[in-house]
Design an enzyme around this catalytic site. Structure first.
Site, PDB file in Angstrom:
ATOM      1  N   GLY A   9       0.844  -1.194   0.000  1.00  0.00           N
ATOM      2  CA  GLY A   9       0.000   0.000   0.000  1.00  0.00           C
ATOM      3  C   GLY A   9       0.880   1.246   0.000  1.00  0.00           C
ATOM      4  CG  MET A  14      -2.354   5.652   6.844  1.00  0.00           C
ATOM      5  SD  MET A  14      -1.643   6.651   8.164  1.00  0.00           S
ATOM      6  CE  MET A  14      -0.972   5.392   9.228  1.00  0.00           C
ATOM      7  CB  THR A  79      -9.881  -0.124   9.400  1.00  0.00           C
ATOM      8  OG1 THR A  79     -10.000   0.524   8.130  1.00  0.00           O
ATOM      9  CG2 THR A  79      -9.173   0.802  10.351  1.00  0.00           C
ATOM     10  CG  ASN A 108      -5.499   4.581  17.200  1.00  0.00           C
ATOM     11  OD1 ASN A 108      -4.425   5.084  16.898  1.00  0.00           O
ATOM     12  ND2 ASN A 108      -6.560   5.295  17.500  1.00  0.00           N
ATOM     13  CG  HIS A 136     -12.920  11.441  14.642  1.00  0.00           C
ATOM     14  ND1 HIS A 136     -13.382  10.876  15.817  1.00  0.00           N
ATOM     15  CD2 HIS A 136     -11.748  10.823  14.359  1.00  0.00           C
ATOM     16  CE1 HIS A 136     -12.517   9.957  16.213  1.00  0.00           C
ATOM     17  NE2 HIS A 136     -11.514   9.907  15.357  1.00  0.00           N
ATOM     18  CE  LYS A 140     -14.301   7.889  12.907  1.00  0.00           C
ATOM     19  NZ  LYS A 140     -13.607   6.849  12.148  1.00  0.00           N
ATOM     20  N   GLY A 146     -13.887   3.487  15.893  1.00  0.00           N
ATOM     21  CA  GLY A 146     -13.509   2.165  16.400  1.00  0.00           C
ATOM     22  C   GLY A 146     -12.739   2.281  17.702  1.00  0.00           C
TER      23      GLY A 146
END
Ligand code: NAD
Length: 250
Positions: A9, A14, A79, A108, A136, A140, A146
C-alpha cells in the site's frame, strides 16, 4: 542489526508516510514498495523480514496470508478486520509451515490514543461515572470511532471486573438520542467538526471530583512511532497479536 522492511500500500497516504518513516528510522531498511497490481511473493518482497500493510479492508487479509506464506512477519494497520478474519490468520499461523511467523494487527497506532485507552481502563474501577466523547473531522463516515468503541469496551470490562454496575443516570425520556450511543453500558458521544482531526476524551466522575483523559492526533505522523515500534518488536512475538498496547508495558 538492520531489519529489512517492505511496505504494502506504499502509494497510499499511510503507506507513503510509513515508507518515509522507515527510511528515517535507525536500524531499518526499506527494501520493497508494493501497491495495487503487485504480487506478494518472495521475488517482490526484496528479502524483507517485516512487511507493513496499509491498504484497503477488502484485500488486507489476503495480503497477510500471502506474507505468511512468503515467510515474512506482518504489521497491519488497515481497518475492517473481524473476529472471523482474525481467527483465520491465527489458524494459518498455527500451521507447522508458519512456525515462528508473527502478525501484529493494530486498529490504532497512535501512542497517545493507545495509552489513553489503557489509562482509562486502569482508572475506570475508581469512578462511579464514566462517559466517552470522540471528536473527528466531518469527513469521517462511521460513528462512533472504532477507538472510542474499543475504549468503552475496555472501560466496561474493567468496571465489571471491579464489580461496578452501569454509571448512574436518571434519564427517563430521550426521544432525540441526546445521551448518545451505548457500548457495553458506557455512553459514547460523537462530535463532527470542521478543523478537528482525531480526538477522544474519557471523562470519569465521582462526587466532587473529575478525571479527564484526552488524546489529540493532529496528523498522520502521530501513527509513525507506533508503526516503527511494531516493526522492531513484531518478530519477538510469534503468532497473532492484536493491538499496539500488547507491545507497551502498561
Ligand atoms: P489510501 O487509500 O490512501 O491508501 C491505500 C493504498 O492501498 C492505495 O495506494 C492503494 O492503491 C493500495 N492498495 C489497494 N489494493 C491493494 C492491493 N491489493 N495490494 C497492494 N496495495 C493495494 O488509504 P490510507 O489513508 O493510507 O489508509 C489505509 C488504511 O489504513 C485504511 O484502512 C485506514 O482506515 C487505515 N488506517 C489505520 C490507522 C491505524 O492507526 N491503524 C491509521 C490511519 C489509517
Amino acid at each position: 542489526m538492520t531489519i529489512r522492511v517492505a511496505v504494502v500500500g506504499a502509494a497510499g497516504r499511510m503507506g507513503s508516510t510509513v515508507c518515509q518513516a522507515v527510511q528515517d528510522a535507525e536500524g531499518l531498511e526499506l527494501v520493497a514498495r508494493l501497491d495495487v497490481g503487485d504480487r506478494i511473493v518472495p521475488a517482490t518482497l526484496g528479502g524483507a523480514q517485516v512487511a507493513v500493510d496499509f491498504t484497503v479492508p477488502d484485500v488486507t487479509e489476503a495480503n497477510v496470508h500471502a506474507l505468511i506464506e512468503a515467510g515474512v512477519d506482518a504489521v497491519v494497520g488497515t481497518t475492517g478486520w473481524t473476529e472471523e478474519s482474525y481467527a483465520r490468520v491465527a489458524e494459518h499461523l498455527a500451521r507447522p509451515e508458519a512456525a515462528g511467523r508473527a502478525v501484529l494487527i493494530a486498529p490504532n497506532f497512535a501512542l497517545s490514543a493507545v495509552l489513553a485507552m489503557g489509562f482509562a481502563a486502569r482508572a475506570a474501577r475508581y469512578f462511579e461515572s464514566v462517559e466517552v466523547i470522540e471528536l473527528h473531522h466531518p469527513d469521517k463516515v462511521d460513528a462512533p470511532s472504532g477507538t472510542a468503541a474499543a475504549t468503552a469496551r475496555a472501560v466496561a470490562a474493567a468496571r465489571a471486573e471491579a464489580g461496578l454496575g452501569v454509571s448512574p443516570d436518571a434519564t427517563r425520556t430521550d426521544p432525540l438520542g441526546a445521551r448518545g450511543a451505548v457500548v457495553d453500558g458506557v455512553h459514547v458521544h460523537a462530535v463532527r467538526l470542521r478543523g478537528l482531526t482525531a480526538h477522544e476524551e474519557v471523562v470519569l466522575g465521582n462526587s466532587g471530583e473529575q478525571l479527564t483523559i484526552r488524546t489529540d492526533c493532529f496528523d498522520r505522523s502521530s501513527f509513525m512511532p507506533g508503526v516503527i515500534l511494531a516493526v522492531r518488536e513484531v518478530g519477538a512475538q510469534p503468532g497473532l497479536t492484536i493491538g499496539l498496547d500488547r507491545l507497551l508495558d502498561l
